[in-house]
Design an enzyme around this catalytic site. Structure first.
Site, PDB file in Angstrom:
ATOM      1  N   GLU A 290      37.024 -24.056 -14.995  1.00 18.73           N
ATOM      2  CA  GLU A 290      37.761 -23.118 -15.852  1.00 18.73           C
ATOM      3  C   GLU A 290      38.092 -23.786 -17.173  1.00 18.73           C
ATOM      4  OE1 GLU A 290      41.447 -21.294 -14.473  1.00 18.73           O
ATOM      5  OE2 GLU A 290      40.615 -21.080 -12.461  1.00 18.73           O
TER       6      GLU A 290
ATOM      7  N   GLU B   9      43.279 -25.287  -7.765  1.00 19.46           N
ATOM      8  CA  GLU B   9      44.529 -25.838  -8.317  1.00 19.46           C
ATOM      9  C   GLU B   9      45.664 -25.925  -7.301  1.00 19.46           C
ATOM     10  OE1 GLU B   9      45.645 -23.522 -11.731  1.00 19.46           O
ATOM     11  OE2 GLU B   9      43.965 -24.244 -12.913  1.00 19.46           O
TER      12      GLU B   9
HETATM   13  C1  BG6 Z   1      44.344 -21.093 -14.052  1.00 22.18           C
HETATM   14  C2  BG6 Z   1      44.254 -20.246 -12.810  1.00 22.18           C
HETATM   15  O1  BG6 Z   1      45.347 -21.999 -13.893  1.00 22.18           O
HETATM   16  O2  BG6 Z   1      44.695 -20.472 -15.241  1.00 22.18           O
HETATM   17  C3  BG6 Z   1      43.957 -18.778 -13.064  1.00 22.18           C
HETATM   18  O3  BG6 Z   1      43.309 -20.766 -11.900  1.00 22.18           O
HETATM   19  C4  BG6 Z   1      44.764 -18.309 -14.248  1.00 22.18           C
HETATM   20  O4  BG6 Z   1      44.225 -18.054 -11.901  1.00 22.18           O
HETATM   21  C5  BG6 Z   1      44.350 -19.116 -15.471  1.00 22.18           C
HETATM   22  O5  BG6 Z   1      44.661 -16.937 -14.472  1.00 22.18           O
HETATM   23  C6  BG6 Z   1      45.016 -18.702 -16.769  1.00 22.18           C
HETATM   24  O6  BG6 Z   1      46.403 -18.774 -16.667  1.00 22.18           O
HETATM   25  P1  BG6 Z   1      47.321 -17.501 -16.859  1.00 22.18           P
HETATM   26  O7  BG6 Z   1      48.623 -17.875 -16.254  1.00 22.18           O
HETATM   27  O8  BG6 Z   1      47.417 -17.246 -18.314  1.00 22.18           O
HETATM   28  O9  BG6 Z   1      46.656 -16.389 -16.119  1.00 22.18           O
END
Ligand code: BG6
Length: 458
Positions: free
Chosen positions: A362, A165
Protein backbone atom coordinates in the site's frame (compact mmCIF):
# COMPACT_ATOMS: atom_id res chain seq x y z
CA UNK A 1 16.34 9.80 -16.85
CA UNK A 2 14.54 6.60 -17.74
CA UNK A 3 13.40 4.45 -14.84
CA UNK A 4 12.57 0.93 -15.94
CA UNK A 5 11.56 -1.65 -13.34
CA UNK A 6 12.58 -5.33 -13.22
CA UNK A 7 10.94 -7.79 -15.59
CA UNK A 8 7.60 -9.15 -14.29
CA UNK A 9 7.30 -6.30 -11.78
CA UNK A 10 3.80 -6.18 -10.32
CA UNK A 11 1.88 -3.00 -11.09
CA UNK A 12 -1.05 -3.35 -8.78
CA UNK A 13 -3.56 -1.83 -6.47
CA UNK A 14 -4.68 -2.77 -2.98
CA UNK A 15 -7.96 -2.90 -1.12
CA UNK A 16 -9.75 -5.04 1.43
CA UNK A 17 -12.99 -6.98 1.69
CA UNK A 18 -14.64 -4.84 4.39
CA UNK A 19 -13.78 -1.62 2.56
CA UNK A 20 -15.08 -2.60 -0.87
CA UNK A 21 -17.47 -5.55 -0.88
CA UNK A 22 -20.61 -4.05 0.65
CA UNK A 23 -23.31 -6.74 1.11
CA UNK A 24 -22.28 -6.68 4.76
CA UNK A 25 -24.96 -9.01 6.05
CA UNK A 26 -26.04 -10.63 2.78
CA UNK A 27 -25.89 -14.28 1.70
CA UNK A 28 -25.08 -15.64 5.10
CA UNK A 29 -22.29 -13.22 6.11
CA UNK A 30 -22.21 -12.60 9.88
CA UNK A 31 -21.29 -9.21 11.39
CA UNK A 32 -17.73 -8.13 11.99
CA UNK A 33 -16.92 -5.65 14.75
CA UNK A 34 -17.35 -2.87 12.15
CA UNK A 35 -20.84 -4.01 11.16
CA UNK A 36 -21.87 -4.25 14.79
CA UNK A 37 -20.24 -1.01 15.88
CA UNK A 38 -22.04 0.79 13.07
CA UNK A 39 -25.35 -0.75 14.12
CA UNK A 40 -24.76 0.42 17.71
CA UNK A 41 -23.28 3.89 17.08
CA UNK A 42 -23.77 5.07 13.47
CA UNK A 43 -23.08 8.66 14.55
CA UNK A 44 -19.41 7.71 15.12
CA UNK A 45 -18.97 7.20 11.37
CA UNK A 46 -18.31 10.09 8.96
CA UNK A 47 -21.62 11.10 7.34
CA UNK A 48 -23.05 8.02 9.01
CA UNK A 49 -21.82 5.84 6.17
CA UNK A 50 -21.08 2.36 7.41
CA UNK A 51 -19.56 -0.87 6.15
CA UNK A 52 -22.77 -2.01 4.50
CA UNK A 53 -22.46 0.92 2.08
CA UNK A 54 -18.97 0.25 0.79
CA UNK A 55 -18.24 0.21 -2.93
CA UNK A 56 -20.45 -2.78 -3.78
CA UNK A 57 -17.78 -5.03 -5.25
CA UNK A 58 -19.78 -8.06 -4.12
CA UNK A 59 -22.11 -7.28 -7.02
CA UNK A 60 -19.82 -5.31 -9.30
CA UNK A 61 -16.69 -7.46 -9.25
CA UNK A 62 -16.85 -8.29 -12.95
CA UNK A 63 -16.90 -4.64 -13.87
CA UNK A 64 -14.12 -3.93 -11.40
CA UNK A 65 -11.88 -6.58 -12.88
CA UNK A 66 -12.59 -5.20 -16.35
CA UNK A 67 -11.54 -1.72 -15.16
CA UNK A 68 -8.43 -3.10 -13.45
CA UNK A 69 -7.42 -4.64 -16.73
CA UNK A 70 -8.25 -1.45 -18.58
CA UNK A 71 -5.92 0.55 -16.35
CA UNK A 72 -3.10 -1.94 -16.80
CA UNK A 73 -2.98 -3.70 -13.43
CA UNK A 74 -1.30 -7.08 -13.45
CA UNK A 75 -1.91 -7.77 -9.77
CA UNK A 76 -4.55 -6.97 -7.18
CA UNK A 77 -4.25 -7.31 -3.46
CA UNK A 78 -7.45 -7.64 -1.47
CA UNK A 79 -8.81 -9.78 1.35
CA UNK A 80 -11.35 -12.45 2.18
CA UNK A 81 -13.89 -11.70 4.90
CA UNK A 82 -13.65 -14.29 7.67
CA UNK A 83 -17.30 -13.53 8.53
CA UNK A 84 -18.38 -14.34 4.99
CA UNK A 85 -16.42 -17.56 4.57
CA UNK A 86 -17.16 -19.01 8.02
CA UNK A 87 -20.06 -17.02 9.49
CA UNK A 88 -20.00 -18.87 12.83
CA UNK A 89 -16.32 -19.79 12.69
CA UNK A 90 -17.06 -23.42 11.78
CA UNK A 91 -19.61 -23.76 9.01
CA UNK A 92 -18.50 -23.18 5.46
CA UNK A 93 -20.69 -20.67 3.57
CA UNK A 94 -20.99 -22.07 0.05
CA UNK A 95 -22.22 -18.72 -1.29
CA UNK A 96 -19.01 -17.12 -0.09
CA UNK A 97 -16.98 -19.88 -1.71
CA UNK A 98 -18.75 -19.26 -5.05
CA UNK A 99 -18.32 -15.48 -4.79
CA UNK A 100 -14.60 -15.60 -4.09
CA UNK A 101 -13.94 -18.36 -6.63
CA UNK A 102 -15.74 -16.35 -9.32
CA UNK A 103 -13.93 -13.16 -8.32
CA UNK A 104 -10.46 -14.75 -8.36
CA UNK A 105 -11.18 -16.62 -11.59
CA UNK A 106 -12.25 -13.37 -13.21
CA UNK A 107 -8.93 -11.79 -12.18
CA UNK A 108 -6.89 -14.71 -13.47
CA UNK A 109 -8.68 -14.66 -16.80
CA UNK A 110 -7.84 -10.96 -17.09
CA UNK A 111 -4.16 -11.66 -16.42
CA UNK A 112 -4.30 -10.17 -12.91
CA UNK A 113 -2.56 -11.98 -10.08
CA UNK A 114 -4.69 -12.12 -6.92
CA UNK A 115 -2.67 -11.57 -3.73
CA UNK A 116 -5.07 -12.48 -0.97
CA UNK A 117 -4.97 -11.40 2.63
CA UNK A 118 -6.93 -13.04 5.46
CA UNK A 119 -7.49 -10.34 8.07
CA UNK A 120 -7.94 -6.64 7.46
CA UNK A 121 -9.10 -5.40 10.89
CA UNK A 122 -12.39 -7.32 10.47
CA UNK A 123 -12.72 -9.39 13.62
CA UNK A 124 -15.90 -11.50 13.67
CA UNK A 125 -18.39 -10.21 16.20
CA UNK A 126 -19.04 -13.70 17.63
CA UNK A 127 -15.34 -13.91 18.50
CA UNK A 128 -15.08 -10.36 19.81
CA UNK A 129 -17.92 -11.12 22.21
CA UNK A 130 -15.76 -13.86 23.71
CA UNK A 131 -12.78 -11.51 24.08
CA UNK A 132 -11.32 -11.32 20.56
CA UNK A 133 -7.54 -11.43 20.27
CA UNK A 134 -7.19 -11.33 24.04
CA UNK A 135 -8.23 -15.00 24.05
CA UNK A 136 -5.85 -17.77 23.10
CA UNK A 137 -8.83 -19.51 21.42
CA UNK A 138 -8.71 -16.79 18.75
CA UNK A 139 -5.34 -18.17 17.58
CA UNK A 140 -6.79 -21.58 16.72
CA UNK A 141 -9.98 -20.10 15.32
CA UNK A 142 -7.88 -18.01 12.93
CA UNK A 143 -5.69 -20.98 11.96
CA UNK A 144 -8.84 -22.97 11.12
CA UNK A 145 -10.16 -20.10 9.00
CA UNK A 146 -6.80 -19.76 7.24
CA UNK A 147 -6.65 -23.47 6.50
CA UNK A 148 -10.20 -23.38 5.12
CA UNK A 149 -9.30 -20.49 2.82
CA UNK A 150 -6.15 -22.28 1.58
CA UNK A 151 -8.16 -25.44 0.88
CA UNK A 152 -11.00 -23.65 -0.89
CA UNK A 153 -8.96 -21.25 -3.01
CA UNK A 154 -5.39 -22.59 -3.09
CA UNK A 155 -5.81 -23.83 -6.66
CA UNK A 156 -6.53 -20.24 -7.80
CA UNK A 157 -4.55 -18.11 -5.35
CA UNK A 158 -0.82 -18.71 -4.98
CA UNK A 159 0.17 -15.59 -3.05
CA UNK A 160 -1.26 -15.20 0.44
CA UNK A 161 -0.81 -12.93 3.40
CA UNK A 162 -2.12 -13.49 6.91
CA UNK A 163 -2.64 -10.03 8.43
CA UNK A 164 -2.78 -6.45 7.26
CA UNK A 165 -1.00 -4.05 9.62
CA UNK A 166 -1.35 -5.97 12.90
CA UNK A 167 -0.02 -2.93 14.78
CA UNK A 168 -3.12 -1.00 13.77
CA UNK A 169 -5.78 -3.20 15.34
CA UNK A 170 -3.59 -3.41 18.45
CA UNK A 171 -2.94 0.31 18.71
CA UNK A 172 -6.32 1.61 17.57
CA UNK A 173 -8.35 -0.96 19.50
CA UNK A 174 -6.37 -1.30 22.75
CA UNK A 175 -4.36 1.91 23.01
CA UNK A 176 -6.88 4.18 21.36
CA UNK A 177 -10.48 4.44 20.33
CA UNK A 178 -10.50 4.21 16.56
CA UNK A 179 -11.16 0.44 16.43
CA UNK A 180 -13.35 -1.83 18.51
CA UNK A 181 -13.25 -2.57 21.47
CA UNK A 182 -11.92 1.00 22.10
CA UNK A 183 -10.01 0.36 25.30
CA UNK A 184 -6.77 1.82 26.55
CA UNK A 185 -4.74 -0.79 28.33
CA UNK A 186 -1.09 -1.44 27.50
CA UNK A 187 -1.01 -4.91 29.06
CA UNK A 188 -4.06 -6.06 27.13
CA UNK A 189 -2.61 -4.52 23.96
CA UNK A 190 0.55 -6.59 24.38
CA UNK A 191 -1.48 -9.78 24.86
CA UNK A 192 -3.50 -8.97 21.73
CA UNK A 193 -0.24 -8.41 19.84
CA UNK A 194 1.18 -11.73 21.02
CA UNK A 195 -1.93 -13.68 20.04
CA UNK A 196 -1.97 -11.95 16.66
CA UNK A 197 1.62 -13.04 16.11
CA UNK A 198 0.77 -16.63 17.10
CA UNK A 199 -2.32 -16.60 14.85
CA UNK A 200 -0.05 -15.53 11.99
CA UNK A 201 2.48 -18.27 12.80
CA UNK A 202 -0.20 -20.97 13.01
CA UNK A 203 -1.68 -19.82 9.70
CA UNK A 204 1.78 -20.18 8.11
CA UNK A 205 1.99 -23.66 9.63
CA UNK A 206 -1.43 -24.54 8.13
CA UNK A 207 -0.26 -23.17 4.77
CA UNK A 208 2.83 -25.38 4.76
CA UNK A 209 0.69 -28.39 5.71
CA UNK A 210 -1.95 -27.77 3.04
CA UNK A 211 1.00 -27.56 0.62
CA UNK A 212 -0.28 -25.23 -2.10
CA UNK A 213 1.89 -25.95 -5.09
CA UNK A 214 4.12 -22.99 -6.00
CA UNK A 215 2.35 -21.02 -3.27
CA UNK A 216 3.97 -18.37 -1.06
CA UNK A 217 2.87 -16.77 2.16
CA UNK A 218 3.71 -13.51 3.88
CA UNK A 219 2.35 -10.76 6.10
CA UNK A 220 1.65 -7.07 5.49
CA UNK A 221 3.26 -4.65 7.95
CA UNK A 222 2.85 -0.90 8.14
CA UNK A 223 6.51 0.03 8.30
CA UNK A 224 7.52 3.60 8.89
CA UNK A 225 11.14 4.61 8.95
CA UNK A 226 11.63 6.18 12.36
CA UNK A 227 13.83 9.27 12.62
CA UNK A 228 15.10 10.77 15.87
CA UNK A 229 14.93 14.50 16.43
CA UNK A 230 18.63 14.70 17.23
CA UNK A 231 21.76 12.74 18.01
CA UNK A 232 21.23 13.28 21.76
CA UNK A 233 21.30 9.98 23.61
CA UNK A 234 17.76 10.61 24.93
CA UNK A 235 16.31 11.11 21.44
CA UNK A 236 18.32 8.18 20.12
CA UNK A 237 16.97 5.99 22.86
CA UNK A 238 13.41 7.09 22.03
CA UNK A 239 14.09 6.11 18.41
CA UNK A 240 15.35 2.71 19.55
CA UNK A 241 12.22 1.97 21.59
CA UNK A 242 9.79 3.27 18.98
CA UNK A 243 11.50 1.02 16.46
CA UNK A 244 11.38 -1.92 18.87
CA UNK A 245 7.63 -1.57 19.41
CA UNK A 246 6.48 -0.41 15.98
CA UNK A 247 8.87 -2.19 13.62
CA UNK A 248 10.83 -5.02 15.17
CA UNK A 249 8.01 -6.45 17.32
CA UNK A 250 6.55 -8.12 14.20
CA UNK A 251 9.29 -7.84 11.62
CA UNK A 252 11.90 -9.76 13.64
CA UNK A 253 9.75 -12.79 14.50
CA UNK A 254 8.16 -13.16 11.05
CA UNK A 255 11.44 -12.83 9.11
CA UNK A 256 14.09 -13.98 11.60
CA UNK A 257 11.98 -16.32 13.73
CA UNK A 258 12.78 -14.52 17.01
CA UNK A 259 11.01 -11.96 19.18
CA UNK A 260 13.76 -9.40 19.95
CA UNK A 261 15.41 -10.01 23.31
CA UNK A 262 15.31 -6.27 24.02
CA UNK A 263 11.53 -6.34 23.62
CA UNK A 264 11.13 -9.27 25.98
CA UNK A 265 13.33 -7.45 28.51
CA UNK A 266 11.50 -4.16 28.36
CA UNK A 267 8.13 -5.89 28.67
CA UNK A 268 9.34 -7.86 31.65
CA UNK A 269 10.76 -4.77 33.37
CA UNK A 270 7.38 -3.09 33.07
CA UNK A 271 5.20 -6.03 34.08
CA UNK A 272 3.83 -6.40 30.56
CA UNK A 273 4.98 -9.91 29.61
CA UNK A 274 2.15 -11.71 27.77
CA UNK A 275 0.92 -15.22 28.55
CA UNK A 276 2.51 -17.76 26.23
CA UNK A 277 2.11 -21.51 25.58
CA UNK A 278 4.84 -24.12 25.69
CA UNK A 279 6.11 -24.68 22.16
CA UNK A 280 5.30 -21.19 20.87
CA UNK A 281 8.95 -20.22 20.57
CA UNK A 282 9.68 -23.23 18.39
CA UNK A 283 6.69 -22.49 16.14
CA UNK A 284 7.84 -18.88 15.67
CA UNK A 285 11.29 -20.13 14.75
CA UNK A 286 9.96 -22.74 12.33
CA UNK A 287 7.24 -20.89 10.42
CA UNK A 288 8.84 -17.85 8.85
CA UNK A 289 7.43 -15.98 5.86
CA UNK A 290 8.37 -16.24 2.19
CA UNK A 291 7.82 -12.58 1.38
CA UNK A 292 6.88 -9.34 3.06
CA UNK A 293 4.20 -6.77 2.20
CA UNK A 294 5.03 -3.21 3.22
CA UNK A 295 2.45 -0.45 3.60
CA UNK A 296 4.19 2.88 3.56
CA UNK A 297 2.44 6.20 3.97
CA UNK A 298 4.60 8.37 6.19
CA UNK A 299 7.60 8.24 8.53
CA UNK A 300 7.54 8.51 12.31
CA UNK A 301 9.59 11.28 13.87
CA UNK A 302 10.37 10.92 17.54
CA UNK A 303 12.05 12.60 20.47
CA UNK A 304 12.64 11.71 24.11
CA UNK A 305 9.49 11.36 26.20
CA UNK A 306 8.49 13.97 28.73
CA UNK A 307 7.32 13.24 32.29
CA UNK A 308 7.63 9.46 32.19
CA UNK A 309 5.25 8.26 34.86
CA UNK A 310 5.34 4.58 35.71
CA UNK A 311 3.47 2.33 34.93
CA UNK A 312 3.99 2.65 31.20
CA UNK A 313 0.59 3.15 29.62
CA UNK A 314 1.57 2.99 25.95
CA UNK A 315 4.63 3.09 23.69
CA UNK A 316 4.39 6.87 24.24
CA UNK A 317 6.06 6.21 27.58
CA UNK A 318 9.25 5.46 25.67
CA UNK A 319 9.08 7.95 22.79
CA UNK A 320 7.11 11.02 21.79
CA UNK A 321 6.37 12.37 18.34
CA UNK A 322 7.71 15.69 17.17
CA UNK A 323 7.00 18.05 14.33
CA UNK A 324 9.83 18.10 11.85
CA UNK A 325 10.04 21.71 10.66
CA UNK A 326 10.70 20.70 7.04
CA UNK A 327 7.66 18.50 6.92
CA UNK A 328 5.57 18.43 3.71
CA UNK A 329 2.05 17.49 4.54
CA UNK A 330 -1.06 16.15 2.85
CA UNK A 331 -3.48 18.64 4.39
CA UNK A 332 -6.51 16.39 3.88
CA UNK A 333 -5.34 13.34 5.80
CA UNK A 334 -2.77 15.27 7.81
CA UNK A 335 -0.04 12.78 6.99
CA UNK A 336 3.54 13.71 6.16
CA UNK A 337 4.67 13.18 2.56
CA UNK A 338 8.21 11.84 2.59
CA UNK A 339 9.01 9.72 -0.48
CA UNK A 340 12.65 9.21 0.58
CA UNK A 341 11.27 7.06 3.40
CA UNK A 342 10.52 4.40 0.78
CA UNK A 343 14.23 4.19 -0.04
CA UNK A 344 15.24 4.01 3.62
CA UNK A 345 12.79 1.17 4.26
CA UNK A 346 13.99 -0.75 1.23
CA UNK A 347 17.62 -0.42 2.30
CA UNK A 348 16.86 -1.58 5.80
CA UNK A 349 15.04 -4.69 4.56
CA UNK A 350 17.97 -5.36 2.26
CA UNK A 351 20.63 -4.89 4.90
CA UNK A 352 19.02 -6.15 8.09
CA UNK A 353 16.36 -8.61 6.94
CA UNK A 354 18.25 -10.90 4.56
CA UNK A 355 17.07 -8.92 1.54
CA UNK A 356 13.82 -10.88 1.78
CA UNK A 357 11.57 -10.52 -1.29
CA UNK A 358 9.04 -7.79 -0.58
CA UNK A 359 6.52 -5.63 -2.31
CA UNK A 360 4.81 -2.35 -1.62
CA UNK A 361 1.39 -3.53 -0.54
CA UNK A 362 0.00 0.00 0.00
CA UNK A 363 1.02 3.56 -0.73
CA UNK A 364 -1.35 6.33 -1.68
CA UNK A 365 -2.87 9.70 -1.07
CA UNK A 366 -6.29 10.44 0.46
CA UNK A 367 -7.90 13.72 -0.61
CA UNK A 368 -11.16 15.30 0.47
CA UNK A 369 -13.57 16.98 -1.98
CA UNK A 370 -11.82 15.89 -5.17
CA UNK A 371 -14.90 16.58 -7.30
CA UNK A 372 -13.88 20.23 -7.36
CA UNK A 373 -10.89 19.32 -9.52
CA UNK A 374 -13.13 17.88 -12.26
CA UNK A 375 -12.53 19.05 -15.84
CA UNK A 376 -14.20 17.43 -18.85
CA UNK A 377 -15.78 15.00 -16.40
CA UNK A 378 -12.42 13.68 -15.19
CA UNK A 379 -10.93 14.46 -11.77
CA UNK A 380 -7.54 16.02 -12.49
CA UNK A 381 -5.60 14.41 -9.65
CA UNK A 382 -2.12 15.54 -10.66
CA UNK A 383 -1.22 15.62 -6.94
CA UNK A 384 -1.78 11.82 -6.79
CA UNK A 385 0.33 11.26 -9.90
CA UNK A 386 3.14 13.35 -8.39
CA UNK A 387 2.85 11.47 -5.08
CA UNK A 388 3.06 8.02 -6.69
CA UNK A 389 5.82 9.05 -9.09
CA UNK A 390 8.05 10.44 -6.36
CA UNK A 391 7.69 7.26 -4.30
CA UNK A 392 8.40 5.11 -7.35
CA UNK A 393 11.56 7.09 -8.08
CA UNK A 394 12.97 6.27 -4.65
CA UNK A 395 11.83 2.67 -4.97
CA UNK A 396 13.54 2.40 -8.32
CA UNK A 397 16.77 3.70 -6.84
CA UNK A 398 16.66 1.08 -4.06
CA UNK A 399 15.95 -1.71 -6.57
CA UNK A 400 18.87 -0.52 -8.69
CA UNK A 401 21.02 -0.93 -5.57
CA UNK A 402 19.86 -4.52 -5.06
CA UNK A 403 16.66 -4.32 -3.03
CA UNK A 404 14.48 -7.35 -3.80
CA UNK A 405 11.20 -5.47 -4.31
CA UNK A 406 8.88 -7.20 -6.77
CA UNK A 407 5.87 -4.91 -6.97
CA UNK A 408 4.08 -1.70 -6.16
CA UNK A 409 0.42 -1.53 -5.10
CA UNK A 410 -1.30 1.76 -4.85
CA UNK A 411 -4.01 2.32 -2.27
CA UNK A 412 -6.37 2.13 -4.04
CA UNK A 413 -8.01 1.17 -7.30
CA UNK A 414 -11.53 2.57 -6.67
CA UNK A 415 -12.48 5.02 -3.92
CA UNK A 416 -13.32 2.90 -0.92
CA UNK A 417 -14.73 3.16 2.54
CA UNK A 418 -12.18 4.15 5.20
CA UNK A 419 -13.35 2.94 8.61
CA UNK A 420 -14.53 5.82 10.85
CA UNK A 421 -13.66 8.27 8.06
CA UNK A 422 -16.10 6.70 5.60
CA UNK A 423 -15.65 8.25 2.16
CA UNK A 424 -14.17 11.49 3.47
CA UNK A 425 -10.70 11.08 1.98
CA UNK A 426 -10.71 9.47 -1.43
CA UNK A 427 -7.72 7.39 -2.54
CA UNK A 428 -8.90 5.77 -5.78
CA UNK A 429 -7.66 5.88 -9.35
CA UNK A 430 -11.37 5.57 -10.07
CA UNK A 431 -14.00 7.78 -8.53
CA UNK A 432 -17.05 6.08 -6.99
CA UNK A 433 -20.34 7.97 -7.17
CA UNK A 434 -22.16 7.19 -3.94
CA UNK A 435 -25.34 8.97 -5.08
CA UNK A 436 -25.53 7.17 -8.36
CA UNK A 437 -25.37 3.41 -7.93
CA UNK A 438 -21.67 3.37 -7.14
CA UNK A 439 -20.77 4.26 -10.76
CA UNK A 440 -16.99 4.20 -11.27
CA UNK A 441 -15.30 6.92 -13.34
CA UNK A 442 -11.59 7.07 -14.16
CA UNK A 443 -9.51 9.88 -12.66
CA UNK A 444 -6.53 11.30 -14.54
CA UNK A 445 -4.18 9.13 -12.44
CA UNK A 446 -5.70 5.93 -13.87
CA UNK A 447 -4.60 6.92 -17.39
CA UNK A 448 -1.15 7.79 -16.14
CA UNK A 449 -0.78 4.51 -14.26
CA UNK A 450 -1.81 2.57 -17.35
CA UNK A 451 1.01 4.23 -19.23
CA UNK A 452 3.69 3.46 -16.69
CA UNK A 453 2.56 -0.12 -16.18
CA UNK A 454 2.58 -0.76 -19.92
CA UNK A 455 6.09 0.75 -20.20
CA UNK A 456 7.21 -0.98 -16.99
CA UNK A 457 8.39 2.39 -15.71
CA UNK A 458 8.68 5.94 -16.89
C1 BG6 B 1 -3.97 1.54 5.71
C2 BG6 B 1 -5.05 0.50 5.82
O1 BG6 B 1 -3.41 1.74 6.93
O2 BG6 B 1 -4.34 2.83 5.35
C3 BG6 B 1 -6.29 0.78 4.99
O3 BG6 B 1 -4.56 -0.79 5.53
C4 BG6 B 1 -6.63 2.24 5.08
O4 BG6 B 1 -7.32 -0.05 5.43
C5 BG6 B 1 -5.47 3.05 4.52
O5 BG6 B 1 -7.83 2.56 4.45
C6 BG6 B 1 -5.69 4.55 4.46
O6 BG6 B 1 -5.99 5.06 5.72
P1 BG6 B 1 -7.36 5.79 6.02
O7 BG6 B 1 -7.48 5.78 7.50
O8 BG6 B 1 -7.26 7.16 5.46
O9 BG6 B 1 -8.43 4.97 5.36
Amino acid sequence: MEKIFPESFLWGAAASAPQTEGAALIDGKSPSTWDKWYELEPQQFFNQIGPKDTSNTYYLYKEDVRLMKEMGLNSYRTSIAWTRLLPDGQTLNTKAVSFYRNYFTEMLQAGIKPIINLFHFDMPWWLMEKGGWEMREAVDAFAFYAQTAFEQFGDLVKDWTTFNEPMVHIECGYLGEAHYPKVIDFKRAIQVGYHTLMAHVKAVQAFRQVGISKGKIGIILNLSPIYAKSQNPEDQQAQFYADLFYTRSFLDPVVKGEIPLELKNVLQEHGLTPKTNAGDKELIRQYKIDFLGVNYYQPLRVQAPKNQVFPAKSPGYFARGYNWPEKRINPHRGWEIYPAGMYDLAKRIQQEYDNIPWYVSENGMGVEGEEKFTKNQVIQDQYRIAFVKEHLEYLHQAIAEGSHCFGYHVWTFIDCWSWLNGYKNRYGFYQVDLDNQFIRKPKLSSFWFKKISSQNGF
